[in-house]
Motif scaffolding. Structure first.
Motif, PDB file in Angstrom:
ATOM      1  N   PHE A  83      39.194   4.050 -36.537  1.00 54.82           N
ATOM      2  CA  PHE A  83      40.322   3.325 -37.115  1.00 54.82           C
ATOM      3  C   PHE A  83      41.633   4.093 -37.029  1.00 54.82           C
ATOM      4  O   PHE A  83      42.621   3.712 -37.650  1.00 54.82           O
ATOM      5  CB  PHE A  83      40.005   2.950 -38.568  1.00 54.82           C
ATOM      6  N   LYS A  84      41.617   5.199 -36.258  1.00 54.49           N
ATOM      7  CA  LYS A  84      42.844   5.950 -35.959  1.00 54.49           C
ATOM      8  C   LYS A  84      43.573   6.404 -37.225  1.00 54.49           C
ATOM      9  O   LYS A  84      44.788   6.252 -37.351  1.00 54.49           O
ATOM     10  CB  LYS A  84      43.768   5.114 -35.062  1.00 54.49           C
ATOM     11  N   TRP A  85      42.806   6.958 -38.174  1.00 48.25           N
ATOM     12  CA  TRP A  85      43.447   7.527 -39.355  1.00 48.25           C
ATOM     13  C   TRP A  85      44.274   8.735 -38.935  1.00 48.25           C
ATOM     14  O   TRP A  85      43.907   9.487 -38.036  1.00 48.25           O
ATOM     15  CB  TRP A  85      42.408   8.014 -40.357  1.00 48.25           C
ATOM     16  N   SER A  86      45.368   8.957 -39.618  1.00 51.95           N
ATOM     17  CA  SER A  86      46.148  10.171 -39.393  1.00 51.95           C
ATOM     18  C   SER A  86      45.448  11.351 -40.071  1.00 51.95           C
ATOM     19  O   SER A  86      44.625  11.172 -40.979  1.00 51.95           O
ATOM     20  CB  SER A  86      47.561  10.017 -39.961  1.00 51.95           C
ATOM     21  N   ASN A  87      45.794  12.552 -39.635  1.00 53.17           N
ATOM     22  CA  ASN A  87      45.228  13.744 -40.266  1.00 53.17           C
ATOM     23  C   ASN A  87      45.616  13.819 -41.738  1.00 53.17           C
ATOM     24  O   ASN A  87      44.824  14.239 -42.590  1.00 53.17           O
ATOM     25  CB  ASN A  87      45.699  15.006 -39.535  1.00 53.17           C
ATOM     26  N   GLU A  88      46.856  13.399 -42.036  1.00 57.98           N
ATOM     27  CA  GLU A  88      47.322  13.435 -43.414  1.00 57.98           C
ATOM     28  C   GLU A  88      46.519  12.485 -44.302  1.00 57.98           C
ATOM     29  O   GLU A  88      46.182  12.811 -45.451  1.00 57.98           O
ATOM     30  CB  GLU A  88      48.814  13.066 -43.483  1.00 57.98           C
ATOM     31  N   SER A  89      46.197  11.285 -43.777  1.00 57.19           N
ATOM     32  CA  SER A  89      45.420  10.335 -44.575  1.00 57.19           C
ATOM     33  C   SER A  89      44.005  10.858 -44.800  1.00 57.19           C
ATOM     34  O   SER A  89      43.413  10.667 -45.869  1.00 57.19           O
ATOM     35  CB  SER A  89      45.375   8.963 -43.887  1.00 57.19           C
ATOM     36  N   PHE A  90      43.455  11.551 -43.806  1.00 56.00           N
ATOM     37  CA  PHE A  90      42.121  12.139 -43.943  1.00 56.00           C
ATOM     38  C   PHE A  90      42.131  13.228 -45.021  1.00 56.00           C
ATOM     39  O   PHE A  90      41.227  13.297 -45.859  1.00 56.00           O
ATOM     40  CB  PHE A  90      41.668  12.721 -42.601  1.00 56.00           C
ATOM     41  N   ASN A  91      43.170  14.066 -44.997  1.00 54.99           N
ATOM     42  CA  ASN A  91      43.301  15.115 -46.016  1.00 54.99           C
ATOM     43  C   ASN A  91      43.411  14.507 -47.413  1.00 54.99           C
ATOM     44  O   ASN A  91      42.808  14.994 -48.375  1.00 54.99           O
ATOM     45  CB  ASN A  91      44.536  15.972 -45.744  1.00 54.99           C
ATOM     46  N   SER A  92      44.177  13.432 -47.508  1.00 58.03           N
ATOM     47  CA  SER A  92      44.357  12.773 -48.800  1.00 58.03           C
ATOM     48  C   SER A  92      43.041  12.198 -49.315  1.00 58.03           C
ATOM     49  O   SER A  92      42.709  12.318 -50.505  1.00 58.03           O
ATOM     50  CB  SER A  92      45.414  11.664 -48.674  1.00 58.03           C
ATOM     51  N   LEU A  93      42.281  11.566 -48.413  1.00 55.70           N
ATOM     52  CA  LEU A  93      40.989  11.003 -48.812  1.00 55.70           C
ATOM     53  C   LEU A  93      40.015  12.101 -49.227  1.00 55.70           C
ATOM     54  O   LEU A  93      39.270  11.946 -50.209  1.00 55.70           O
ATOM     55  CB  LEU A  93      40.405  10.182 -47.660  1.00 55.70           C
ATOM     56  N   LEU A  94      40.019  13.216 -48.488  1.00 56.76           N
ATOM     57  CA  LEU A  94      39.154  14.333 -48.865  1.00 56.76           C
ATOM     58  C   LEU A  94      39.477  14.817 -50.278  1.00 56.76           C
ATOM     59  O   LEU A  94      38.576  15.077 -51.088  1.00 56.76           O
ATOM     60  CB  LEU A  94      39.316  15.496 -47.879  1.00 56.76           C
ATOM     61  N   GLY A  95      40.791  14.928 -50.575  1.00 62.24           N
ATOM     62  CA  GLY A  95      41.190  15.362 -51.913  1.00 62.24           C
ATOM     63  C   GLY A  95      40.709  14.413 -52.993  1.00 62.24           C
ATOM     64  O   GLY A  95      40.231  14.840 -54.053  1.00 62.24           O
ATOM     65  N   LEU A  96      40.821  13.096 -52.735  1.00 61.91           N
ATOM     66  CA  LEU A  96      40.372  12.093 -53.696  1.00 61.91           C
ATOM     67  C   LEU A  96      38.860  12.178 -53.903  1.00 61.91           C
ATOM     68  O   LEU A  96      38.366  12.134 -55.039  1.00 61.91           O
ATOM     69  CB  LEU A  96      40.766  10.700 -53.206  1.00 61.91           C
ATOM     70  N   LEU A  97      38.116  12.311 -52.801  1.00 65.92           N
ATOM     71  CA  LEU A  97      36.657  12.380 -52.902  1.00 65.92           C
ATOM     72  C   LEU A  97      36.208  13.636 -53.643  1.00 65.92           C
ATOM     73  O   LEU A  97      35.250  13.601 -54.422  1.00 65.92           O
ATOM     74  CB  LEU A  97      36.039  12.350 -51.497  1.00 65.92           C
ATOM     75  N   LYS A  98      36.901  14.754 -53.388  1.00 67.40           N
ATOM     76  CA  LYS A  98      36.537  15.986 -54.080  1.00 67.40           C
ATOM     77  C   LYS A  98      36.737  15.850 -55.592  1.00 67.40           C
ATOM     78  O   LYS A  98      35.974  16.419 -56.383  1.00 67.40           O
ATOM     79  CB  LYS A  98      37.349  17.171 -53.530  1.00 67.40           C
ATOM     80  N   ASP A  99      37.767  15.081 -55.989  1.00 71.90           N
ATOM     81  CA  ASP A  99      37.993  14.838 -57.412  1.00 71.90           C
ATOM     82  C   ASP A  99      36.974  13.857 -57.987  1.00 71.90           C
ATOM     83  O   ASP A  99      36.580  13.964 -59.155  1.00 71.90           O
ATOM     84  CB  ASP A  99      39.403  14.283 -57.639  1.00 71.90           C
ATOM     85  N   GLU A 105      30.281  19.621 -55.536  1.00 70.87           N
ATOM     86  CA  GLU A 105      30.368  18.967 -54.223  1.00 70.87           C
ATOM     87  C   GLU A 105      30.716  19.991 -53.137  1.00 70.87           C
ATOM     88  O   GLU A 105      31.314  21.021 -53.416  1.00 70.87           O
ATOM     89  CB  GLU A 105      31.387  17.826 -54.245  1.00 70.87           C
ATOM     90  N   LYS A 106      30.322  19.676 -51.903  1.00 73.81           N
ATOM     91  CA  LYS A 106      30.426  20.639 -50.808  1.00 73.81           C
ATOM     92  C   LYS A 106      31.443  20.241 -49.732  1.00 73.81           C
ATOM     93  O   LYS A 106      31.437  20.797 -48.634  1.00 73.81           O
ATOM     94  CB  LYS A 106      29.059  20.805 -50.141  1.00 73.81           C
ATOM     95  N   LEU A 107      32.313  19.274 -50.026  1.00 75.31           N
ATOM     96  CA  LEU A 107      33.261  18.833 -49.013  1.00 75.31           C
ATOM     97  C   LEU A 107      34.286  19.918 -48.692  1.00 75.31           C
ATOM     98  O   LEU A 107      34.726  20.639 -49.593  1.00 75.31           O
ATOM     99  CB  LEU A 107      34.005  17.583 -49.489  1.00 75.31           C
ATOM    100  N   PRO A 108      34.689  20.044 -47.427  1.00 72.44           N
ATOM    101  CA  PRO A 108      35.784  20.959 -47.089  1.00 72.44           C
ATOM    102  C   PRO A 108      37.095  20.418 -47.637  1.00 72.44           C
ATOM    103  O   PRO A 108      37.195  19.241 -48.004  1.00 72.44           O
ATOM    104  CB  PRO A 108      35.781  20.972 -45.556  1.00 72.44           C
ATOM    105  N   SER A 109      38.111  21.265 -47.676  1.00 71.24           N
ATOM    106  CA  SER A 109      39.363  20.886 -48.322  1.00 71.24           C
ATOM    107  C   SER A 109      40.357  20.219 -47.378  1.00 71.24           C
ATOM    108  O   SER A 109      41.385  19.706 -47.831  1.00 71.24           O
ATOM    109  CB  SER A 109      40.017  22.130 -48.937  1.00 71.24           C
ATOM    110  N   SER A 110      40.092  20.221 -46.067  1.00 66.87           N
ATOM    111  CA  SER A 110      41.080  19.687 -45.132  1.00 66.87           C
ATOM    112  C   SER A 110      40.419  19.151 -43.869  1.00 66.87           C
ATOM    113  O   SER A 110      39.256  19.454 -43.579  1.00 66.87           O
ATOM    114  CB  SER A 110      42.092  20.778 -44.748  1.00 66.87           C
ATOM    115  N   PHE A 111      41.185  18.357 -43.111  1.00 64.87           N
ATOM    116  CA  PHE A 111      40.710  17.864 -41.823  1.00 64.87           C
ATOM    117  C   PHE A 111      40.481  19.017 -40.856  1.00 64.87           C
ATOM    118  O   PHE A 111      39.551  19.001 -40.056  1.00 64.87           O
ATOM    119  CB  PHE A 111      41.712  16.870 -41.230  1.00 64.87           C
ATOM    120  N   TYR A 112      41.331  20.040 -40.933  1.00 65.31           N
ATOM    121  CA  TYR A 112      41.195  21.195 -40.038  1.00 65.31           C
ATOM    122  C   TYR A 112      39.818  21.837 -40.203  1.00 65.31           C
ATOM    123  O   TYR A 112      39.137  22.124 -39.205  1.00 65.31           O
ATOM    124  CB  TYR A 112      42.289  22.211 -40.340  1.00 65.31           C
ATOM    125  N   LYS A 113      39.372  22.028 -41.450  1.00 64.43           N
ATOM    126  CA  LYS A 113      38.064  22.642 -41.691  1.00 64.43           C
ATOM    127  C   LYS A 113      36.933  21.699 -41.290  1.00 64.43           C
ATOM    128  O   LYS A 113      35.892  22.141 -40.791  1.00 64.43           O
ATOM    129  CB  LYS A 113      37.944  23.038 -43.160  1.00 64.43           C
TER     130      LYS A 113
END
Length: 213
Positions: A83-99, A105-113
């Motif tokens: 769905f061609k998400w941007s890296n920023e949107s992926f980072n934002s979703l990761l932050g929401l899921l971690k919360d 939980e074992k999720l990484p903190s960023s798209f880069y990781k």
């Protein structure tokens, strides 16, 4: 997940039928069959393989039975690409899921990781710009971004000239690393050399392996 890891580390894992939970015996099997060229020490890919096997079985959060850390990240990464998400949107979703996920939980903190984890499975690819009409690839001497048109049909290389956004992109999975992994194991390496060392060389063509090419 285990199947994907075995595919990515084919030379390291092809001889292993041991259950993942039997980590001691599995580790001994790996070290016996994957060595440095000197024959004295386990190959460094063994450490990478063991890390991925651990992550493949690590719970996404304590008590989670449906996803491991690795399987969830691969599902997210696949969805991002579809769905061609941007890296920023992926980072934002990761932050929401971690919360939102339970503590531990074992999720990484960023798209880069996340990308570093996925690339370790051999899923890294190279991007090569292509003519929108499939006439040519903009590679080697044509890779320079100053080459703006297809040399065959004259079509523009870009769908957005100002931002240099390519009209079409080929994603290429390099073959060389996969072949290198196949030759890491002494057993797989022997099988890879069979066509040259073991087959009948009586001059009769029975199989493509009998031909010089």
């Amino acid at each position: 997940m285990r199947g994907m890891i075995h595919d990515a580390f084919g030379g390291v894992t092809q001889f292993m039928d041991t259950d993942i939970s039997e980590s001691g015996g599995m580790e001994q099997n790996v070290q016996e069959n994957t060595t440095h060229p000197s024959g004295n020490q386990p190959h460094p890919e063994v450490d990478k393989f063991e890390r991925f096997m651990k992550e493949a079985n690590e719970e996404l959060y304590p008590g989670c039975k449906k996803f491991s850390k690795l399987s969830f990240l691969l599902r997210m990464y696949h969805t991002k690409c579809m769905f061609k998400w941007s890296n920023e949107s992926f980072n934002s979703l990761l932050g929401l899921l971690k919360d939102a996920l339970p503590e531990g939980e074992k999720l990484p903190s960023s798209f880069y990781k996340t990308k570093k984890i996925v690339e370790g499975l051999g899923l890294k690819y190279e991007k090569i710009h292509a003519c929108p009409n499939d006439c040519m690839l903009f590679r080697k001497e044509f890779a320079n971004k100053n080459v703006n048109e297809c040399k065959v049909c004259g079509a523009s290389r870009w769908k957005n000239d100002a931002r240099k956004i390519p009209a079409k992109v080929l994603r290429y999975f390099p073959l060389k690393p996969r072949l290198q992994r196949l030759f890491m194991s002494s057993e797989t390496s022997k099988a890879m050399r069979w066509h040259h060392e073991e087959h009948n060389k009586d001059g009769v063509l029975r199989h493509p392996a009998d031909y010089e090419a």
